[in-house]
Scaffold this active site. Structure first.
Site, PDB file in Angstrom:
ATOM      1  CG  ASN A   1     -15.495 -53.232   3.097  1.00  0.00           C
ATOM      2  OD1 ASN A   1     -14.809 -53.754   3.973  1.00  0.00           O
ATOM      3  ND2 ASN A   1     -16.773 -52.943   3.279  1.00  0.00           N
TER       4      ASN A   1
ATOM      5  CE  LYS B   1     -18.730 -55.904   2.194  1.00  0.00           C
ATOM      6  NZ  LYS B   1     -20.085 -56.085   1.711  1.00  0.00           N
TER       7      LYS B   1
ATOM      8  CD  GLU C   1     -21.764 -55.629   4.878  1.00  0.00           C
ATOM      9  OE1 GLU C   1     -20.607 -55.602   5.335  1.00  0.00           O
ATOM     10  OE2 GLU C   1     -22.025 -55.898   3.683  1.00  0.00           O
TER      11      GLU C   1
ATOM     12  N   GLY D   1     -23.504 -57.441  -2.311  1.00  0.00           N
ATOM     13  CA  GLY D   1     -23.353 -58.893  -2.229  1.00  0.00           C
ATOM     14  C   GLY D   1     -24.446 -59.666  -2.923  1.00  0.00           C
TER      15      GLY D   1
HETATM   16  P1  13P Z   1     -20.048 -56.245  -2.788  1.00  0.00           P
HETATM   17  O1  13P Z   1     -19.083 -55.622  -3.786  1.00  0.00           O
HETATM   18  O2  13P Z   1     -19.619 -57.609  -2.355  1.00  0.00           O
HETATM   19  O3  13P Z   1     -21.452 -56.169  -3.267  1.00  0.00           O
HETATM   20  O4  13P Z   1     -19.971 -55.364  -1.457  1.00  0.00           O
HETATM   21  C1  13P Z   1     -20.100 -53.986  -1.560  1.00  0.00           C
HETATM   22  C2  13P Z   1     -19.749 -53.358  -0.278  1.00  0.00           C
HETATM   23  O5  13P Z   1     -20.478 -53.465   0.689  1.00  0.00           O
HETATM   24  C3  13P Z   1     -18.479 -52.626  -0.194  1.00  0.00           C
HETATM   25  O6  13P Z   1     -18.400 -51.899   0.975  1.00  0.00           O
END
Ligand code: 13P
Length: 255
Positions: free
Chosen positions: A9, A11, A98, A174
């Protein structure tokens, strides 16, 4: 019997289509020849066709990060399921924490979107997970069970067979703080128990439940040991081709 699914992902990254093309091409070539694993990349909307082209002759599939449930109309700023299909997507992320946290998504909108994905043949990756406050208050499973049950109300039985669930504890996203394999397995097993109640047994056993939240090259192998962890939804580590390739090649001794 469940084919592991490893999804990246992206983002709101990377910033340009050229960067997206380079990253996707590197993942695509590193994934070539991979067998018995499904690999998915979820870039931002403007990079979907670029990424789809870059991975076209590789086993990598493409996902949208969101969709709207109406097919067309006066809905400024929205993207429909058929548009995602047209852009080369086979999957779509729905209800990421999110989106729930910053964009007002609720179990109601998640259910509408899951139904819309089903209606146009996309595989929905429905995200669920508790906050730290909810975990500390001992209500994590209550929250997750509600998210799962409410998120599936618009889904047909055929759509259920295409469903993927991603368990992403908000406190692990994160933060570098991964759920332990035991914590992940406990929640995944509980989600599967809910699925056994809402789906025909064969389907409940075949559905993939991904773990997400600080998945890295250093923890993927142990997470994938868990019987009900069927893959991963990877954020930060999916932006580095070497890290993501190590993740999709989990438990391969040659690496
Ligand atoms: P991280 O791997 O950066 O913690 O993010 C996880 C996430 O939200 C994947 O959709």
């Amino acid at each position: 019997m469940r084919t592991p699914l490893l999804a990246g992902n992206w983002k709101l990254q990377p910033l340009t289509r050229a960067e997206a093309r380079a990253l996707a091409a590197a993942v695509g070539s590193g994934a070539r020849g991979i067998a018995g694993r499904d690999i998915v990349l979820a870039p931002p909307f403007t990079m979907l066709t670029t990424v789809a082209e870059a991975v076209a002759d590789s086993p990598v599939a493409v996902a949208g990060q969101n969709l709207y449930w109406e097919k067309s109309g006066a809905f400024t700023g929205e993207i429909s399921g058929p548009m995602l299909v047209d852009a080369g997507c086979r999957y779509v992320l729905i209800g990421h924490s999110e989106r729930r946290q910053f964009f007002g998504e609720t179990d109601y909108t998640v259910a509408k979107k899951v139904g819309a994905a089903d209606a146009c043949g996309l595989n929905p990756v429905m995200c669920v997970g508790e906050t730290l406050e909810q975990r500390d208050a001992g209500v994590a499973m209550v929250v997750i069970e509600k998210q799962v049950r409410r998120g599936l109300v618009e889904l047909t039985t055929e759509g259920l067979a295409r469903l993927v669930i991603a368990y992403e504890p908000v406190w692990a996203i994160g933060t570098g703080r991964t759920a332990s394999p035991e914590q992940a397995q406990e929640v995944h097993a509980a989600i599967r128990a809910v699925l056994r109640e809402v789906a025909p047994r064969g389907i409940a056993e075949s559905l993939r439940i991904l773990y997400g939240g600080s998945v890295k090259p250093g923890n993927i192998d142990e997470l994938m040991e868990c019987p009900d962890v069927d893959g991963a939804l990877v954020g930060g580590a999916s932006l580095n081709a070497d890290d993501f390739l190590r993740i999709i090649h989990f438990q391969e001794s040659s690496l």
